[in-house]
Enzyme design. Structure first.
Site, PDB file in Angstrom:
ATOM      1  N   ARG A 165      49.240  54.423  35.472  1.00  0.00           N
ATOM      2  CA  ARG A 165      50.708  53.532  35.627  1.00  0.00           C
ATOM      3  C   ARG A 165      51.700  54.021  34.706  1.00  0.00           C
ATOM      4  NH1 ARG A 165      45.629  51.445  37.728  1.00  0.00           N
ATOM      5  NH2 ARG A 165      46.309  50.670  39.935  1.00  0.00           N
ATOM      6  N   ASP A 194      45.366  57.736  40.110  1.00  0.00           N
ATOM      7  CA  ASP A 194      45.444  56.685  41.043  1.00  0.00           C
ATOM      8  C   ASP A 194      46.893  56.626  41.792  1.00  0.00           C
ATOM      9  OD1 ASP A 194      45.739  53.613  41.520  1.00  0.00           O
ATOM     10  OD2 ASP A 194      44.486  53.608  40.059  1.00  0.00           O
ATOM     11  N   HIS A 288      43.404  54.339  46.380  1.00  0.00           N
ATOM     12  CA  HIS A 288      44.142  54.528  45.260  1.00  0.00           C
ATOM     13  C   HIS A 288      44.433  56.101  45.203  1.00  0.00           C
ATOM     14  CE1 HIS A 288      43.817  50.680  43.148  1.00  0.00           C
ATOM     15  NE2 HIS A 288      42.619  50.469  43.799  1.00  0.00           N
ATOM     16  N   ASP A 354      37.009  51.630  44.767  1.00  0.00           N
ATOM     17  CA  ASP A 354      37.537  50.076  44.708  1.00  0.00           C
ATOM     18  C   ASP A 354      38.606  50.218  45.613  1.00  0.00           C
ATOM     19  OD1 ASP A 354      38.815  51.586  42.989  1.00  0.00           O
ATOM     20  OD2 ASP A 354      39.436  49.585  42.233  1.00  0.00           O
ATOM     21  N   GLU A 355      38.608  48.866  46.213  1.00  0.00           N
ATOM     22  CA  GLU A 355      39.956  48.344  46.997  1.00  0.00           C
ATOM     23  C   GLU A 355      40.350  49.128  48.154  1.00  0.00           C
ATOM     24  OE1 GLU A 355      41.827  45.672  43.395  1.00  0.00           O
ATOM     25  OE2 GLU A 355      42.364  47.904  43.627  1.00  0.00           O
ATOM     26  N   TRP A 421      33.291  44.638  38.343  1.00  0.00           N
ATOM     27  CA  TRP A 421      34.767  44.142  37.613  1.00  0.00           C
ATOM     28  C   TRP A 421      35.031  42.707  38.432  1.00  0.00           C
ATOM     29  CZ3 TRP A 421      39.276  43.479  40.422  1.00  0.00           C
ATOM     30  CH2 TRP A 421      39.356  44.092  41.485  1.00  0.00           C
ATOM     31  N   TYR A 446      39.442  42.102  30.851  1.00  0.00           N
ATOM     32  CA  TYR A 446      40.529  43.046  31.254  1.00  0.00           C
ATOM     33  C   TYR A 446      41.544  42.634  30.022  1.00  0.00           C
ATOM     34  CZ  TYR A 446      39.156  45.100  35.697  1.00  0.00           C
ATOM     35  OH  TYR A 446      38.687  45.923  36.656  1.00  0.00           O
ATOM     36  N   PHE A 447      41.698  43.491  29.211  1.00  0.00           N
ATOM     37  CA  PHE A 447      42.562  43.363  28.121  1.00  0.00           C
ATOM     38  C   PHE A 447      44.188  43.510  28.614  1.00  0.00           C
ATOM     39  CE2 PHE A 447      38.792  44.465  25.074  1.00  0.00           C
ATOM     40  CZ  PHE A 447      38.093  43.184  25.572  1.00  0.00           C
ATOM     41  N   TRP A 495      44.414  48.373  32.019  1.00  0.00           N
ATOM     42  CA  TRP A 495      45.280  48.886  32.878  1.00  0.00           C
ATOM     43  C   TRP A 495      46.666  48.699  32.407  1.00  0.00           C
ATOM     44  CZ3 TRP A 495      42.500  51.210  36.518  1.00  0.00           C
ATOM     45  CH2 TRP A 495      41.263  50.608  36.540  1.00  0.00           C
ATOM     46  N   GLU A 497      49.851  48.881  33.782  1.00  0.00           N
ATOM     47  CA  GLU A 497      51.315  48.565  34.514  1.00  0.00           C
ATOM     48  C   GLU A 497      52.346  47.871  33.741  1.00  0.00           C
ATOM     49  OE1 GLU A 497      48.011  47.797  37.815  1.00  0.00           O
ATOM     50  OE2 GLU A 497      48.206  47.689  35.788  1.00  0.00           O
TER      51      GLU A 497
END
Length: 557
Positions: A165, A194, A288, A354-355, A421, A446-447, A495, A497
């Site tokens: 990201r 990603d 992804h 994932d996803e 997760w 998730y920081f 992450w 973003e």
């Protein structure tokens, strides 16, 4: 005589004051004894560090730390018959079930760090660093007399960084690795690909970085981004509806990207190895993959579509970011992973998993033919088949795959490690199937999430409070003793973003990394949040010394 007694009293009081100030170690050691009757050890330019050549990593790390933050240059030698004002590092023959175990003792004449492995010595050095004063003006440096026995609770102590990201250069990635080393973490999960950018050079497929490493803009502010508030998404069982149909995402229209050359990757891997940190690369599949598909659209379920590197955040399954489960795709990924595995000596390769929205496989005639030809029941089994096929290839190279907990869907690959997760359910399920599991539940670890209920900067999701990180227990109570053995450890995730620069990485990372390090290293029965908060006050002064950004809200109470 009275003057001498008063002077002796003042020196003793001074030594005790130093001791009281500086015995604030994170993560908390297994056993620490403070010897208040002994004078402190002094480090100055006459001090020598004595160690065999096999411990050069620890020697250089400590010498560089002293030079950088205190301006002190100490000598080095491998002659063990030297006496007085020495720091001695030595490998011993003590048999231990934990190769990371170390012992540290100090008095006015010497500091001694011993362990059965170079890695144990390195962890002892990290503790020694926390015995140093936190002021650049402290000279000579004095270290109180202590006796420490220490070893980690969990074998896997990890931290993740997403560079897709937002991209971070080699210099900062090295700095990040040093942060992990200082907290006795031993795995760095490097999220290299990603939808938003492909960040690793693959020589066989140059378009991955020529095209896939660059996007034409990024949304402004929190998702859905400024100017996109009226775009609606409906993810239905067999289709995705986006209204209005001609919706165009508004972005800052600034071209953004970057990637690491293979030489840079080697440089970072070597840097981490000297700090006893294993880098686990992540190459996302089967979803992804918008950056990959922008470069090689023929690998998608809509090969005639113009794929683009993603410019918005959020769940990207509302776009077609899924690879076709074809022989062509598998060969491509095998070639990619061959180059990746040659760069990373890690026994583990993270393949994402994932996803992956099943909609795109449902809509694809080719996908349906693949399902039928392989005797699969549905798209979930197609995902499982995809992961199993990639695992077989990775295993053939002597390595093991790690995947997010969605790889459980349709049946877990035979040797896979599960990274849980979406809460703890996936980790528990893996452990019950006798597979290693790494706990990284989003709500706690998730920081990139806010660290306060009211945050003063852009962050993702609900708050992950420091106290909740500290009180997290990686081994779920529902598991019996045998199943609990498969909980390998835990990991924090970052992450990017809403993290665009190194200072924001630091702000999000600290002090939650401190809390996580204690969860994963220290004995469970020693965890004490008020005591941790007290030790954290000293840790913040160390961060001031190192120029690390953190929230001053923690200093208010």
């Amino acid at each position: 005589m009275i003057k001498k007694i008063i002077l002796l009293f003042l020196l003793t009081a001074f030594a005790l004051k130093i001791s009281a100030q500086q015995v604030n170690i994170i993560p908390q050691p297994v056993k620490l004894t403070l010897n208040t009757t002994l004078s402190p050890f002094t480090i100055d330019n006459n001090t020598q560090i004595i160690a065999p050549d096999s411990l050069n990593n620890s020697v250089e790390f400590f010498k560089n730390y002293l030079l950088k933050y205190y301006g002190i240059v100490i000598g080095g030698d491998s002659t063990f018959n030297k006496k007085g004002n020495i720091i001695k590092l030595e490998i011993n023959a003590i048999k231990t079930v934990n190769p990371d175990r170390y012992e540290l003792s100090s008095d006015d004449k010497q500091i001694r760090v011993s362990a059965s492995s170079p890695k144990g010595i390195f962890y002892g050095i990290q503790t020694l660093i926390q015995l140093l004063p936190y002021s650049r003006k402290a000279f000579p440096i004095q270290i109180h007399a202590v006796s420490i026995v220490d070893y980690p609770r969990f074998d896997y102590r990890g931290m993740h960084l997403d560079v897709s990201r937002h991209f971070f250069d080699v210099a900062f990635v090295k700095q990040y690795i040093d942060y992990l080393a200082l907290h006795k973490m031993n795995y760095f999960h490097w999220h290299l690909t990603d939808d938003h950018g492909w960040r690793i050079e693959i020589k066989k497929y140059p378009k991955l970085t020529e095209i896939g490493a660059w996007r034409d803009g990024s949304i402004i502010g929190l998702w859905p981004g400024k100017g996109n508030e009226n775009i609606k998404y409906q993810v239905l069982p067999s289709e995705v509806k986006i209204t209005p149909k001609d919706a165009k995402i508004k972005t800052d229209e600034i071209r953004y990207g970057g990637f690491y050359t293979q030489e840079q990757i080697k440089e970072v891997v070597d840097y981490a190895a000297k700090r006893y940190i294993t880098i686990i690369p992540e190459i996302e599949m089967p979803a992804h993959s918008m950056a990959l598909l922008a470069a090689y659209p023929e690998l998608g379920t809509e090969p005639n579509k113009k794929y683009e590197v993603a410019q918005t955040w959020g769940m990207m399954n509302k776009y077609n970011n899924v690879l076709q489960a074809s022989d062509t795709t598998f060969k491509f990924l095998e070639n990619v992973l061959t180059e990746v595995m040659a760069l990373f000596p890690s026994p583990y390769i993270h393949i994402g998993g994932d996803e992956a929205s099943k909609i795109w496989w449902k809509q694809s005639e080719v996908s349906q033919q693949i399902i039928k030809a392989n005797g699969l029941k549905n798209e979930s089994e197609l995902q499982s088949n995809f992961i199993r096929r990639m695992e077989k290839f990775v295993n053939s190279k002597g390595k093991t795959i790690i995947g997010w907990n969605e790889i459980l869907q349709g049946g877990l690959a035979p040797n896979a490690v599960v990274m849980s997760w979406q809460g703890e359910k996936g980790g528990m399920e893996a452990a019950k199937q006798q597979h290693k599991a790494i706990m990284t539940p989003e709500d706690k670890l998730y920081f990139n999430h806010a660290q306060f209920i009211k945050e003063d900067s852009l962050t993702a999701g609900k708050a992950s409070l420091l106290i909740n990180v500290y009180n997290y227990e990686p081994i779920p109570a529902e598991l019996n003793n045998e199943q609990a053995k498969y909980i390998w450890g835990g990991q924090g995730c970052l992450w990017s973003e809403y993290i665009t620069n190194p200072a924001k990485v630091q702000y999000q990372l600290f002090p939650r990394l401190d809390a996580l390090s204690e969860v994963l290293w220290s004995p469970r029965e020693k965890r004490n949040y008020p005591d941790f908060q007290k030790r954290l006050r000293t840790q913040f002064k160390r961060y001031d010394l190192m120029g690390i950004t953190y929230s001053k809200k923690y200093l208010e109470n």
